[in-house]
Motif scaffolding. Sequence first.
Motif, PDB file in Angstrom:
ATOM      1  N   THR A  19       0.894  -1.225   0.034  1.00 28.19           N
ATOM      2  CA  THR A  19       0.027   0.073   0.017  1.00 28.19           C
ATOM      3  C   THR A  19       0.790   1.220  -0.038  1.00 28.19           C
ATOM      4  O   THR A  19       2.043   1.066   0.096  1.00 28.19           O
ATOM      5  CB  THR A  19      -0.788   0.060   1.310  1.00 28.19           C
ATOM      6  N   ASN A  20       0.094   2.421  -0.125  1.00 30.97           N
ATOM      7  CA  ASN A  20       1.039   3.721   0.083  1.00 30.97           C
ATOM      8  C   ASN A  20       0.327   4.375   1.232  1.00 30.97           C
ATOM      9  O   ASN A  20       0.680   5.535   1.330  1.00 30.97           O
ATOM     10  CB  ASN A  20       0.558   4.598  -1.171  1.00 30.97           C
ATOM     11  N   PHE A  21      -0.028   3.714   2.184  1.00 37.94           N
ATOM     12  CA  PHE A  21      -0.081   4.403   3.687  1.00 37.94           C
ATOM     13  C   PHE A  21       0.927   4.255   4.490  1.00 37.94           C
ATOM     14  O   PHE A  21       1.328   3.243   4.923  1.00 37.94           O
ATOM     15  CB  PHE A  21      -1.694   3.251   4.097  1.00 37.94           C
ATOM     16  N   ALA A  22       1.292   5.547   4.968  1.00 34.81           N
ATOM     17  CA  ALA A  22       2.407   5.552   5.517  1.00 34.81           C
ATOM     18  C   ALA A  22       2.186   5.273   7.093  1.00 34.81           C
ATOM     19  O   ALA A  22       1.396   5.696   7.373  1.00 34.81           O
ATOM     20  CB  ALA A  22       3.114   6.922   5.292  1.00 34.81           C
ATOM     21  N   ILE A  23       3.431   4.674   7.693  1.00 34.66           N
ATOM     22  CA  ILE A  23       2.901   4.730   9.233  1.00 34.66           C
ATOM     23  C   ILE A  23       4.500   4.772   9.619  1.00 34.66           C
ATOM     24  O   ILE A  23       4.478   4.458  10.919  1.00 34.66           O
ATOM     25  CB  ILE A  23       2.683   2.899   9.563  1.00 34.66           C
ATOM     26  N   GLY A  24       5.177   5.272   9.072  1.00 32.31           N
ATOM     27  CA  GLY A  24       6.660   5.535   9.699  1.00 32.31           C
ATOM     28  C   GLY A  24       6.546   6.480  10.968  1.00 32.31           C
ATOM     29  O   GLY A  24       7.130   5.995  12.018  1.00 32.31           O
TER      30      GLY A  24
END
Length: 299
Positions: A30-35
């Motif tokens: 995905t392109n869902f950032a969680i950093g």
Amino acid sequence: MKDNKPKILPLVRLWGNLYATLPKVYIPNTNFAIGLTLYSAFFFSSLRFFYDYVYVTILEFPSEHPKTKYMAACTVSLTHSLLLVPALWQVLRSQPYKPSAKIDGTPLYYQNAVTALLQLCTGYMLYDPIFIIKDNSWSVHSDDVPFLLHHLVTIIYMSQVRILGAGHISAMTMMFSGEVTNPFQSTDSVVRFAIQLAKPGSVWHVIHPYVEYVFAFSYAFVRSIVGPLQIVHIAYDLLLTREGRSNVKPYISVIWIVLLSAIIVGSIPWIEDCVEMVKDGVEVVKYDSSYDYGPKFEL
């Protein structure tokens, strides 16, 4: 020549730059950032160990006492609010107030700052349940269920506005009102237990009546008046305006409104408690040094 560049408020710039600089981590495929969510969870976890050290080694509270652990946890919560609330205030001032607004088309620095604050709060909401359960010998206490549900609701809401690319202003507005009284609430929670563990006549005993009253007044006002009015306006914007219905599907808006309303309804016992404390005034302390908090907070 007049400079037509928009003025970027300092905390908007800070959080926008931080998000742009930190390495990106995404949910796989995905392109869902969680950093920043993960970095924040690690940061608050580290901070919790630091505050444990402060309360035990420096302030000399008993190391294994549940009340000492709770005081450290509340100080992490206080820190989270102090980081979040001023930044939310500046981010909310940076764009027109439209709860259902899309984030596309706004300046990149603004988008980065919004994402950073949503992930900062999500990171805290991940950290806190882990330590709540850890402090309770890796079990869930019935008293903790409302807090765990609150955190779950918050994570769902913040994640959905990021996925949809709309409604972030509604989320940040409710985050602001939800957290703006937390410094008073967390301080009050610390002081309530400190007066039971510290020697009589300490500074904790001196400030306790005033801390309790300020918390009670601010919480009762925001949760009983400001919060419900915010939800009414958010519901109007999402469901009764053409732009709102276009930006967020009505069934999702209904879910959001139900979730927000559930948080306010869940706050009613605390609101009633705070109203009673306000009526009693500073002279009458409800949670005094002899108050019994039940077996959860006993050795």
